[in-house]
Design an enzyme around this catalytic site. Sequence first.
Site, PDB file in Angstrom:
ATOM      1  CE1 TYR A   1      40.564  66.225  67.385  1.00 36.45           C
ATOM      2  CE2 TYR A   1      39.011  64.997  66.026  1.00 36.45           C
ATOM      3  CZ  TYR A   1      40.238  65.093  66.665  1.00 36.45           C
ATOM      4  OH  TYR A   1      41.137  64.044  66.573  1.00 36.45           O
TER       5      TYR A   1
ATOM      6  CB  SER B   1      40.917  63.110  62.950  1.00 34.10           C
ATOM      7  OG  SER B   1      39.688  62.450  63.209  1.00 34.10           O
TER       8      SER B   1
END
Length: 254
Positions: free
Chosen positions: A161, A148
């Site tokens: 996350y 990400s």
Amino acid sequence: MNTSTGLLQGRRVLVTGGARGLGYAFAEAIGRAGARVVIADIREQQVQQAAAELRRQELHVHALALDLADPVAVEACIARTIDLLGGLDGLVNNASITDSGGKSCEQLSLETWDQVMQVNVRGTWLMTRGCLPALRASGRGAIVNLASDTPLWGAPNLLAYVASKGAIIAMTRSLARELGADAITVNAIAPGLVQVEATAYVPAARHLLYRDQRALQRAQLPEDVSGAVLFALSDLARFITGQTLPVNGGFVMP
């Protein structure tokens, strides 16, 4: 014009988290590029439906149930994949979960932290470890890890996350060094905020803010990421390993 046709002709690829969103888009693109594909997902009914939809496009796709948090299930999925495909040339570690954001470091629960790390980090390791014998046997193995762009700019209130995806980037580099002697490439793709079901919790105003801060000022769609995955799986990237490629329309430029 589909310029990717034949790019992965004859390859055998496993895509985790393939029932929807990015994973579905990857499976579709990989299949259109000539590969035979297994998509695996914890949502068994949805992954079977997704595979049926892809087969209606005359793509060679199988579906398997997979719980990345269960080591036994991971091994069973890998064994069945190799049985279905007759081997393995590529692995796309796409499946992951998020803590949905909005919580500070102090508000984040131990349960949430452990769950995110168990699936995103340990699950990626388990899947990679289990696939290595088949990827070595291939002679042209390629691993693509979905990271990400959030660790690249430090997204707040999304700590579990972000930490898990930062770990994926670090794992990618370490694995690339470890597996180079086996002619296995390992690269990471770092998407920005993509419009998929998994990001539905993000307020519309935040989506617009991301859009306006990109060099390419439009919404990011799953198919915007597929080309990078195809490239990393293909012989075009045979001398590229240990790299993290941001695919976010120029939101962050490390």
